[in-house]
Design a protein around this motif. Structure first.
Motif, PDB file in Angstrom:
ATOM      1  N   PRO A   1       0.793  -1.237   0.000  1.00  0.00           N
ATOM      2  CA  PRO A   1       0.000   0.000   0.000  1.00  0.00           C
ATOM      3  C   PRO A   1       0.822   1.282   0.000  1.00  0.00           C
ATOM      4  CG  PRO A   1       0.118  -0.903   2.207  1.00  0.00           C
ATOM      5  CD  PRO A   1       0.833  -1.885   1.314  1.00  0.00           C
ATOM      6  N   HIS A   2       0.199   2.321  -0.543  1.00  0.00           N
ATOM      7  CA  HIS A   2       0.703   3.683  -0.396  1.00  0.00           C
ATOM      8  C   HIS A   2       0.244   4.278   0.940  1.00  0.00           C
ATOM      9  CE1 HIS A   2       0.671   3.050  -4.768  1.00  0.00           C
ATOM     10  NE2 HIS A   2       1.605   3.979  -4.853  1.00  0.00           N
ATOM     11  N   VAL A   3      -0.943   3.883   1.363  1.00  0.00           N
ATOM     12  CA  VAL A   3      -1.556   4.402   2.585  1.00  0.00           C
ATOM     13  C   VAL A   3      -2.062   3.230   3.413  1.00  0.00           C
ATOM     14  CG1 VAL A   3      -3.390   5.870   3.550  1.00  0.00           C
ATOM     15  CG2 VAL A   3      -2.294   6.503   1.381  1.00  0.00           C
ATOM     16  N   VAL A   4      -1.861   3.292   4.729  1.00  0.00           N
ATOM     17  CA  VAL A   4      -2.408   2.291   5.652  1.00  0.00           C
ATOM     18  C   VAL A   4      -3.254   3.015   6.690  1.00  0.00           C
ATOM     19  CG1 VAL A   4      -1.889   0.495   7.348  1.00  0.00           C
ATOM     20  CG2 VAL A   4      -0.432   0.754   5.322  1.00  0.00           C
ATOM     21  N   VAL A   5      -4.483   2.532   6.886  1.00  0.00           N
ATOM     22  CA  VAL A   5      -5.393   3.102   7.880  1.00  0.00           C
ATOM     23  C   VAL A   5      -5.744   2.018   8.886  1.00  0.00           C
ATOM     24  CG1 VAL A   5      -7.641   4.167   8.291  1.00  0.00           C
ATOM     25  CG2 VAL A   5      -6.365   4.720   6.206  1.00  0.00           C
ATOM     26  N   TYR A   6      -5.546   2.314  10.180  1.00  0.00           N
ATOM     27  CA  TYR A   6      -5.934   1.368  11.228  1.00  0.00           C
ATOM     28  C   TYR A   6      -7.182   1.909  11.909  1.00  0.00           C
ATOM     29  CZ  TYR A   6      -5.613  -2.171  14.848  1.00  0.00           C
ATOM     30  OH  TYR A   6      -5.870  -3.244  15.673  1.00  0.00           O
ATOM     31  N   ALA A   7      -8.311   1.206  11.682  1.00  0.00           N
ATOM     32  CA  ALA A   7      -9.598   1.674  12.199  1.00  0.00           C
ATOM     33  C   ALA A   7     -10.322   0.614  13.021  1.00  0.00           C
ATOM     34  CB  ALA A   7     -10.492   2.109  11.029  1.00  0.00           C
ATOM     35  N   ALA A   8      -9.616  -0.448  13.408  1.00  0.00           N
ATOM     36  CA  ALA A   8     -10.252  -1.510  14.186  1.00  0.00           C
ATOM     37  C   ALA A   8     -10.666  -0.982  15.554  1.00  0.00           C
ATOM     38  CB  ALA A   8      -9.298  -2.695  14.336  1.00  0.00           C
ATOM     39  N   GLY A   9     -11.839  -1.409  16.019  1.00  0.00           N
ATOM     40  CA  GLY A   9     -12.317  -0.926  17.305  1.00  0.00           C
ATOM     41  C   GLY A   9     -13.180  -1.939  18.028  1.00  0.00           C
ATOM     42  N   PHE A  10     -13.176  -1.828  19.352  1.00  0.00           N
ATOM     43  CA  PHE A  10     -14.021  -2.672  20.204  1.00  0.00           C
ATOM     44  C   PHE A  10     -14.301  -1.897  21.481  1.00  0.00           C
ATOM     45  CE2 PHE A  10     -14.387  -5.698  23.756  1.00  0.00           C
ATOM     46  CZ  PHE A  10     -15.503  -6.414  23.349  1.00  0.00           C
ATOM     47  N   LEU A  11     -15.530  -1.940  21.951  1.00  0.00           N
ATOM     48  CA  LEU A  11     -15.902  -1.182  23.151  1.00  0.00           C
ATOM     49  C   LEU A  11     -16.636  -2.074  24.137  1.00  0.00           C
ATOM     50  CD1 LEU A  11     -16.291   1.502  24.735  1.00  0.00           C
ATOM     51  CD2 LEU A  11     -18.408   1.830  23.429  1.00  0.00           C
ATOM     52  N   GLN A  12     -16.151  -2.074  25.380  1.00  0.00           N
ATOM     53  CA  GLN A  12     -16.912  -2.629  26.488  1.00  0.00           C
ATOM     54  C   GLN A  12     -17.046  -1.542  27.542  1.00  0.00           C
ATOM     55  OE1 GLN A  12     -15.405  -5.853  29.185  1.00  0.00           O
ATOM     56  NE2 GLN A  12     -17.243  -6.918  28.476  1.00  0.00           N
TER      57      GLN A  12
END
Length: 241
Positions: free
Chosen positions: A78-89
Motif C-alpha cells: 500500500p501507499h496508505v495504511v489506515v488502522y480503524a479496528a475498534g471494540f468497546l466494552q
C-alpha cells in the motif's frame, strides 16, 4: 497516473465503510480487511461504485501470529495504511471482566502495534506515504466513566506519535484522528448528546484527506473540547463523569 492503494484495517466499522466510498471515488484501490468479510462483501455489492477496485480480505487484529503472513500475501503493497479496528466494552463491565478489557487492549493497541510494525519495517515498500490511526478523545485524559477504553486509545496515540518520528527520515507521514462521539453501531444506545454526534462520513473525510500535522480533531466543537481536556487542571478532570 498510477493508481494508489490503501490498506484499510478494521474495514467493517462505520467510519471505515465511509472511507471506502471516499477512497473509491478518488480512484484508489482499496484493500478492505476485517474479520467480517461477509458484511464487507454485502456493503461493496450494495454501495461501492467501482467494485473492481475493492478487495475484501480477512484480517483479525487479535491474531498476532497471522499478521506477517497477512501482510506478505497482500495483492500489492500500500501507499496508505489506515488502522480503524475498534471494540468497546463499558467501563464497569471491563472492571469486572478482564476478558473484555483485554479485548480492547488487543484490538486498539497490541494488534495495531503488531501489524503497523510489520508495515513500518518493510523498507522495500518505497511507495508507502502515510499511516493513519483512528483514535479517540477518550484517550486525552483519564476519566472515571471510560478510563479502561481511554487508556487503550491513549497508548495507541502515543505509539503513533513515536512511529511518526521513526518514519520521518523515510518521508512517511503518520497521523492520528482524535475523534469525538461518532454516530455508529458501536455507540448506539449509549445516550450520547445529540448536539455532539458526528457522522461517520465526516470523520472519514479527515481520514482520507488528512492535514500534515500529527493530531487531527474533526469538528469545531470537538477541537474546543480537546483543548479544554488537554489543559484542564486535574482537580477539575476528577469531577467529570
Amino acid at each position: 497516473m498510477q493508481t494508489k492503494t490503501v490498506l484499510l484495517l478494521g474495514a467493517n466499522s462505520d467510519v471505515a465503510k465511509a472511507a471506502i466510498l471516499q477512497y473509491n471515488a478518488l480512484g484508489y484501490r482499496v484493500l478492505a480487511a476485517s474479520r467480517s468479510t461477509d458484511a464487507l462483501h454485502d456493503f461493496v455489492a450494495a454501495k461501492v461504485m467501482q467494485k473492481e477496485w475493492v478487495d475484501v480480505l480477512y484480517f483479525d487484529a487479535t491474531d498476532f501470529n497471522s499478521h506477517a503472513a497477512f501482510y506478505a500475501a497482500l495483492p500489492e503493497k500500500p501507499h496508505v495504511v489506515v488502522y480503524a479496528a475498534g471494540f468497546l466494552q463499558h467501563n464497569e463491565a471491563a472492571l469486572r471482566d478482564f476478558a473484555g478489557a483485554l479485548q480492547m487492549m488487543q484490538v486498539h493497541y497490541a494488534g495495531a502495534v503488531s501489524i503497523l510494525n510489520i508495515v513500518a519495517m518493510d523498507t522495500q515498500n518505497t511507495r508507502l506515504e502515510r499511516i493513519v490511526g483512528l483514535s479517540s478523545l477518550s484517550g486525552v485524559r483519564g476519566r472515571r466513566s471510560n478510563f479502561i477504553y481511554g487508556s487503550t486509545k491513549a497508548a495507541f496515540t502515543q505509539y503513533l506519535a513515536g512511529l511518526r518520528q521513526y518514519l520521518f527520515s523515510r518521508k512517511v507521514t503518520v497521523n492520528v484522528i482524535v475523534a469525538g462521539y461518532i454516530r455508529s453501531k458501536m455507540t448506539a444506545g449509549l445516550g450520547l448528546p445529540e448536539s455532539l454526534m458526528l457522522e461517520p462520513a465526516f470523520i472519514a473525510r479527515a481520514v482520507v484527506r488528512p492535514a500534515h500535522r500529527f493530531t487531527i480533531v474533526p469538528g469545531f466543537k470537538w477541537k474546543l473540547i480537546y483543548t479544554a481536556l488537554k489543559w484542564m487542571p486535574e482537580q477539575l478532570v476528577a469531577r467529570l463523569p
